[in-house]
Scaffold this motif. Structure first.
Motif, mmCIF file in Angstrom:
data_model
loop_
_atom_site.group_PDB
_atom_site.id
_atom_site.type_symbol
_atom_site.label_atom_id
_atom_site.label_comp_id
_atom_site.label_asym_id
_atom_site.label_seq_id
_atom_site.Cartn_x
_atom_site.Cartn_y
_atom_site.Cartn_z
ATOM 1 N N LEU A 22 0.109 -4.112 -1.788
ATOM 2 C CA LEU A 22 0.874 -3.667 -0.621
ATOM 3 C C LEU A 22 0.099 -2.632 0.185
ATOM 4 O O LEU A 22 0.437 -2.356 1.326
ATOM 5 C CB LEU A 22 2.222 -3.076 -1.050
ATOM 6 C CG LEU A 22 3.192 -4.034 -1.733
ATOM 7 C CD1 LEU A 22 4.407 -3.271 -2.264
ATOM 8 C CD2 LEU A 22 3.619 -5.140 -0.778
ATOM 9 N N GLY A 23 -0.924 -2.042 -0.415
ATOM 10 C CA GLY A 23 -1.721 -1.015 0.271
ATOM 11 C C GLY A 23 -1.440 0.357 -0.296
ATOM 12 O O GLY A 23 -0.283 0.747 -0.443
ATOM 13 N N LEU A 24 -2.498 1.070 -0.633
ATOM 14 C CA LEU A 24 -2.355 2.395 -1.237
ATOM 15 C C LEU A 24 -2.304 3.493 -0.175
ATOM 16 O O LEU A 24 -3.048 3.463 0.804
ATOM 17 C CB LEU A 24 -3.514 2.676 -2.196
ATOM 18 C CG LEU A 24 -3.539 1.865 -3.486
ATOM 19 C CD1 LEU A 24 -4.790 2.207 -4.293
ATOM 20 C CD2 LEU A 24 -2.291 2.108 -4.308
ATOM 21 N N TYR A 25 -1.431 4.444 -0.416
ATOM 22 C CA TYR A 25 -1.324 5.643 0.410
ATOM 23 C C TYR A 25 -1.589 6.831 -0.498
ATOM 24 O O TYR A 25 -1.297 6.783 -1.684
ATOM 25 C CB TYR A 25 0.084 5.768 1.013
ATOM 26 C CG TYR A 25 0.363 4.704 2.040
ATOM 27 C CD1 TYR A 25 0.197 4.976 3.389
ATOM 28 C CD2 TYR A 25 0.760 3.440 1.658
ATOM 29 C CE1 TYR A 25 0.437 3.994 4.339
ATOM 30 C CE2 TYR A 25 1.001 2.451 2.599
ATOM 31 C CZ TYR A 25 0.834 2.738 3.939
ATOM 32 O OH TYR A 25 1.065 1.766 4.877
ATOM 33 N N ARG A 26 -2.107 7.888 0.083
ATOM 34 C CA ARG A 26 -2.394 9.100 -0.691
ATOM 35 C C ARG A 26 -1.494 10.228 -0.197
ATOM 36 O O ARG A 26 -1.342 10.427 1.001
ATOM 37 C CB ARG A 26 -3.857 9.497 -0.539
ATOM 38 C CG ARG A 26 -4.189 10.768 -1.325
ATOM 39 C CD ARG A 26 -5.645 11.121 -1.243
ATOM 40 N NE ARG A 26 -6.397 10.175 -2.073
ATOM 41 C CZ ARG A 26 -7.579 9.681 -1.734
ATOM 42 N NH1 ARG A 26 -8.151 10.019 -0.614
ATOM 43 N NH2 ARG A 26 -8.197 8.851 -2.542
ATOM 44 N N VAL A 27 -0.919 10.951 -1.144
ATOM 45 C CA VAL A 27 -0.057 12.089 -0.830
ATOM 46 C C VAL A 27 -0.493 13.256 -1.706
ATOM 47 O O VAL A 27 -0.633 13.097 -2.919
ATOM 48 C CB VAL A 27 1.433 11.761 -1.123
ATOM 49 C CG1 VAL A 27 2.292 13.010 -1.052
ATOM 50 C CG2 VAL A 27 1.951 10.707 -0.172
ATOM 51 N N THR A 28 -0.703 14.409 -1.089
ATOM 52 C CA THR A 28 -0.934 15.634 -1.844
ATOM 53 C C THR A 28 0.290 16.503 -1.628
ATOM 54 O O THR A 28 0.671 16.771 -0.486
ATOM 55 C CB THR A 28 -2.214 16.351 -1.377
ATOM 56 O OG1 THR A 28 -3.323 15.471 -1.599
ATOM 57 C CG2 THR A 28 -2.433 17.635 -2.150
ATOM 58 N N HIS A 37 -0.761 21.856 -6.406
ATOM 59 C CA HIS A 37 -0.597 20.662 -5.589
ATOM 60 C C HIS A 37 -1.242 19.481 -6.302
ATOM 61 O O HIS A 37 -2.334 19.605 -6.841
ATOM 62 C CB HIS A 37 -1.214 20.869 -4.202
ATOM 63 C CG HIS A 37 -0.353 21.711 -3.326
ATOM 64 N ND1 HIS A 37 -0.206 23.063 -3.510
ATOM 65 C CD2 HIS A 37 0.438 21.381 -2.282
ATOM 66 C CE1 HIS A 37 0.627 23.542 -2.612
ATOM 67 N NE2 HIS A 37 1.045 22.549 -1.861
ATOM 68 N N LEU A 38 -0.539 18.367 -6.291
ATOM 69 C CA LEU A 38 -1.001 17.168 -6.987
ATOM 70 C C LEU A 38 -1.316 16.085 -5.962
ATOM 71 O O LEU A 38 -0.650 15.985 -4.936
ATOM 72 C CB LEU A 38 0.086 16.666 -7.932
ATOM 73 C CG LEU A 38 0.633 17.705 -8.908
ATOM 74 C CD1 LEU A 38 1.795 17.141 -9.689
ATOM 75 C CD2 LEU A 38 -0.458 18.178 -9.848
ATOM 76 N N LEU A 84 5.841 5.357 -4.428
ATOM 77 C CA LEU A 84 5.891 4.894 -5.806
ATOM 78 C C LEU A 84 4.447 5.003 -6.288
ATOM 79 O O LEU A 84 3.613 4.146 -6.001
ATOM 80 C CB LEU A 84 6.418 3.468 -5.916
ATOM 81 C CG LEU A 84 6.662 3.049 -7.362
ATOM 82 C CD1 LEU A 84 7.855 3.801 -7.952
ATOM 83 C CD2 LEU A 84 6.878 1.568 -7.469
ATOM 84 N N ALA A 85 4.162 6.116 -6.946
ATOM 85 C CA ALA A 85 2.785 6.419 -7.341
ATOM 86 C C ALA A 85 2.346 5.541 -8.505
ATOM 87 O O ALA A 85 3.111 5.305 -9.446
ATOM 88 C CB ALA A 85 2.663 7.889 -7.722
ATOM 89 N N THR A 86 1.107 5.066 -8.403
ATOM 90 C CA THR A 86 0.481 4.301 -9.479
ATOM 91 C C THR A 86 -0.758 5.027 -10.003
ATOM 92 O O THR A 86 -1.294 4.669 -11.038
ATOM 93 C CB THR A 86 0.062 2.894 -8.992
ATOM 94 O OG1 THR A 86 -0.807 3.036 -7.861
ATOM 95 C CG2 THR A 86 1.271 2.053 -8.603
ATOM 96 N N GLY A 90 -6.894 9.790 -8.563
ATOM 97 C CA GLY A 90 -7.758 8.621 -8.579
ATOM 98 C C GLY A 90 -7.679 7.767 -9.835
ATOM 99 O O GLY A 90 -8.298 6.716 -9.910
ATOM 100 N N LYS A 91 -6.915 8.196 -10.843
ATOM 101 C CA LYS A 91 -6.822 7.446 -12.098
ATOM 102 C C LYS A 91 -5.451 6.803 -12.229
ATOM 103 O O LYS A 91 -4.437 7.423 -11.892
ATOM 104 C CB LYS A 91 -7.049 8.385 -13.288
ATOM 105 C CG LYS A 91 -8.443 8.953 -13.336
ATOM 106 C CD LYS A 91 -8.622 9.822 -14.562
ATOM 107 C CE LYS A 91 -10.034 10.381 -14.590
ATOM 108 N NZ LYS A 91 -10.155 11.554 -15.405
#
Length: 133
Positions: A22-28, A37-38, A84-86, A90-91
């Motif tokens: 579906l495409g990855l998004y990054r959130v901090t 902060h994660l 919905l984090a996977t 980066g891991k």
């Protein structure tokens, strides 16, 4: 397998591969449960609901491996980009790191989600997703 979708008496497995297509998004973001902060990567929760045919629901139920249950109202996934984090840093998330999937509210970008009402909705170790009824 990431989790199962329970709907109309059927259980359908959803894989990480299906999700990440579906495409990855990054959130901090800050987390109500961890320090600092994660950085998470994953897919937009609304896209997941579309993938599994639940986008028209008023709410969905997330059930964790330990039977922790939260109802996520439509308003949450329409007002902000719930993730919905996977992955974290980066891991791929594993059971040990609260995976393979966990629901993340982007608190830094959407401070309206930083409330006692939303805090319990950070669900990890997700086992099933089902219509809220």
């Amino acid at each position: 397998m990431a989790f199962n979708v329970q709907n109309n008496g059927k259980s359908v497995p959803v894989t990480l591969r299906q999700l990440e297509k579906l495409g990855l998004y990054r959130v901090t973001t800050a987390s109500p449960f961890e320090k600092g902060h994660l950085t998470f990567e994953g897919v937009l929760f609304r896209d997941v609901l579309k993938l599994v045919g639940l986008e028209g629901e008023d709410s969905v139920v997330l059930r964790a491996v330990d039977e922790y249950v939260q109802i996520i109202p439509r308003q949450d996934w329409t007002e902000g980009p719930l993730l919905l984090a996977t992955r974290q840093n980066g891991k791929l998330l594993t059971r040990r790191t609260q995976g393979p999937t966990r629901l993340v509210y982007p608190l830094n970008d959407h401070p309206a989600f930083d409330t006692p009402v939303h805090k319990p909705r950070w669900v990890w170790l997700i086992k099933t997703l089902e219509p809220g009824g």
